[in-house]
Design a protein around this motif. Structure first.
Motif, PDB file in Angstrom:
ATOM      1  N   UNK A  43     -59.345 -92.984 -16.011  1.00  0.00           N
ATOM      2  CA  UNK A  43     -59.433 -92.145 -14.812  1.00  0.00           C
ATOM      3  C   UNK A  43     -58.103 -92.133 -14.065  1.00  0.00           C
ATOM      4  N   UNK A  44     -57.436 -93.270 -14.024  1.00  0.00           N
ATOM      5  CA  UNK A  44     -56.155 -93.335 -13.321  1.00  0.00           C
ATOM      6  C   UNK A  44     -55.084 -92.516 -14.034  1.00  0.00           C
ATOM      7  N   UNK A  45     -55.023 -92.650 -15.351  1.00  0.00           N
ATOM      8  CA  UNK A  45     -54.020 -91.915 -16.115  1.00  0.00           C
ATOM      9  C   UNK A  45     -54.321 -90.418 -16.167  1.00  0.00           C
ATOM     10  N   UNK A  46     -55.571 -90.036 -15.972  1.00  0.00           N
ATOM     11  CA  UNK A  46     -55.934 -88.624 -15.970  1.00  0.00           C
ATOM     12  C   UNK A  46     -55.567 -87.945 -14.648  1.00  0.00           C
ATOM     13  N   UNK A  47     -55.277 -88.735 -13.627  1.00  0.00           N
ATOM     14  CA  UNK A  47     -54.922 -88.164 -12.318  1.00  0.00           C
ATOM     15  C   UNK A  47     -53.523 -87.566 -12.377  1.00  0.00           C
ATOM     16  N   UNK A  48     -53.375 -86.396 -11.772  1.00  0.00           N
ATOM     17  CA  UNK A  48     -52.044 -85.788 -11.644  1.00  0.00           C
ATOM     18  C   UNK A  48     -51.243 -86.466 -10.548  1.00  0.00           C
ATOM     19  N   UNK A  49     -51.931 -86.802  -9.468  1.00  0.00           N
ATOM     20  CA  UNK A  49     -51.275 -87.412  -8.315  1.00  0.00           C
ATOM     21  C   UNK A  49     -51.570 -88.914  -8.310  1.00  0.00           C
ATOM     22  N   UNK A  50     -50.547 -89.726  -8.521  1.00  0.00           N
ATOM     23  CA  UNK A  50     -50.726 -91.177  -8.507  1.00  0.00           C
ATOM     24  C   UNK A  50     -49.919 -91.845  -7.402  1.00  0.00           C
ATOM     25  N   UNK A  51     -49.224 -91.052  -6.607  1.00  0.00           N
ATOM     26  CA  UNK A  51     -48.347 -91.661  -5.606  1.00  0.00           C
ATOM     27  C   UNK A  51     -48.756 -91.365  -4.167  1.00  0.00           C
ATOM     28  N   UNK A  52     -49.731 -90.515  -3.950  1.00  0.00           N
ATOM     29  CA  UNK A  52     -50.142 -90.197  -2.581  1.00  0.00           C
ATOM     30  C   UNK A  52     -50.932 -91.364  -1.989  1.00  0.00           C
ATOM     31  N   UNK A  53     -51.108 -91.292  -0.679  1.00  0.00           N
ATOM     32  CA  UNK A  53     -51.873 -92.323   0.008  1.00  0.00           C
ATOM     33  C   UNK A  53     -53.301 -92.369  -0.531  1.00  0.00           C
ATOM     34  N   UNK A  54     -53.883 -91.215  -0.759  1.00  0.00           N
ATOM     35  CA  UNK A  54     -55.252 -91.120  -1.249  1.00  0.00           C
ATOM     36  C   UNK A  54     -55.386 -91.758  -2.636  1.00  0.00           C
ATOM     37  N   UNK A  55     -54.441 -91.491  -3.529  1.00  0.00           N
ATOM     38  CA  UNK A  55     -54.473 -92.070  -4.881  1.00  0.00           C
ATOM     39  C   UNK A  55     -54.334 -93.582  -4.819  1.00  0.00           C
ATOM     40  N   UNK A  56     -53.430 -94.053  -3.946  1.00  0.00           N
ATOM     41  CA  UNK A  56     -53.249 -95.510  -3.808  1.00  0.00           C
ATOM     42  C   UNK A  56     -54.496 -96.170  -3.237  1.00  0.00           C
ATOM     43  N   UNK A  57     -55.169 -95.485  -2.333  1.00  0.00           N
ATOM     44  CA  UNK A  57     -56.410 -96.018  -1.766  1.00  0.00           C
ATOM     45  C   UNK A  57     -57.495 -96.113  -2.837  1.00  0.00           C
ATOM     46  N   UNK A  58     -57.567 -95.117  -3.693  1.00  0.00           N
ATOM     47  CA  UNK A  58     -58.536 -95.154  -4.800  1.00  0.00           C
ATOM     48  C   UNK A  58     -58.221 -96.329  -5.726  1.00  0.00           C
ATOM     49  N   UNK A  59     -56.945 -96.490  -6.063  1.00  0.00           N
ATOM     50  CA  UNK A  59     -56.547 -97.590  -6.947  1.00  0.00           C
ATOM     51  C   UNK A  59     -56.868 -98.946  -6.316  1.00  0.00           C
ATOM     52  N   UNK A  60     -56.564 -99.099  -5.045  1.00  0.00           N
ATOM     53  CA  UNK A  60     -56.854-100.365  -4.364  1.00  0.00           C
ATOM     54  C   UNK A  60     -58.358-100.613  -4.284  1.00  0.00           C
TER      55      UNK A  60
END
Length: 161
Positions: A43-60
């Motif tokens: 799911x993480x690698x399928x994301x286009x945006x991995x650097x936004x605040x929202x993406x980082x919040x999902x990862x955390x």
């Protein structure tokens, strides 16, 4: 079990519970967590945006969830392991009380009877210590494996930044 007294049954129940929890953790770590880990990574690698605040919040959030799932029941296992020597000592104290009670009622100070009674009274302490040693080793290994898996997942989710 008859020789050690009723406290050995309590100790046996604690040992059975902590081994059931250990088996549950091993099954989770070998069967279920790898599937969940692959899902999070894909799911993480399928994301286009991995650097936004929202993406980082999902990862955390995923990392926090992984930490919770990996460390589930480890503190309870540690608690049960810590209880084992205390139950053993309780068994020894109750055994010694019964030995001295028999000596007082029979009026006997025969050293052979005293030695055999004390020998039987120390069985719960030995059983509690053996159970605690095995439990401490298993808990330490599980905690180390969980920590390593958590770090590997974090590394995998941070590698594509």
């Amino acid at each position: 079990m008859e020789q050690g007294g009723f406290v050995l049954w309590w100790l046996a129940a604690v040992v059975v519970v902590y081994w059931l929890l250990v088996v549950e953790r091993v099954l989770y770590l070998t069967l279920y967590f790898p599937k969940q880990r692959k899902q999070w990574i894909s799911q993480w690698h399928a994301r286009n945006d991995q650097s936004s605040w929202h993406a980082k919040a999902i990862r955390e959030g995923w990392l926090g969830q992984a930490s919770m799932l990996l460390n589930q029941n480890l503190n309870f296992i540690k608690l049960l392991v810590a209880i084992c020597p205390m139950l053993g000592l309780l068994g020894t104290v109750t055994g010694m009380i019964s030995v001295f009670d028999v000596m007082a009622t029979q009026g006997s100070s025969n050293p052979k009877l005293m030695a055999s009674g004390i020998s039987l009274a120390t069985l719960p302490t030995m059983a509690g210590m053996v159970a605690a040693l095995a439990g401490m080793f298993v808990h330490a290994r599980l905690a180390k494996v969980c920590s390593r898996l958590e770090l590997k997942l974090e590394k995998s989710l941070r590698s594509q930044q």
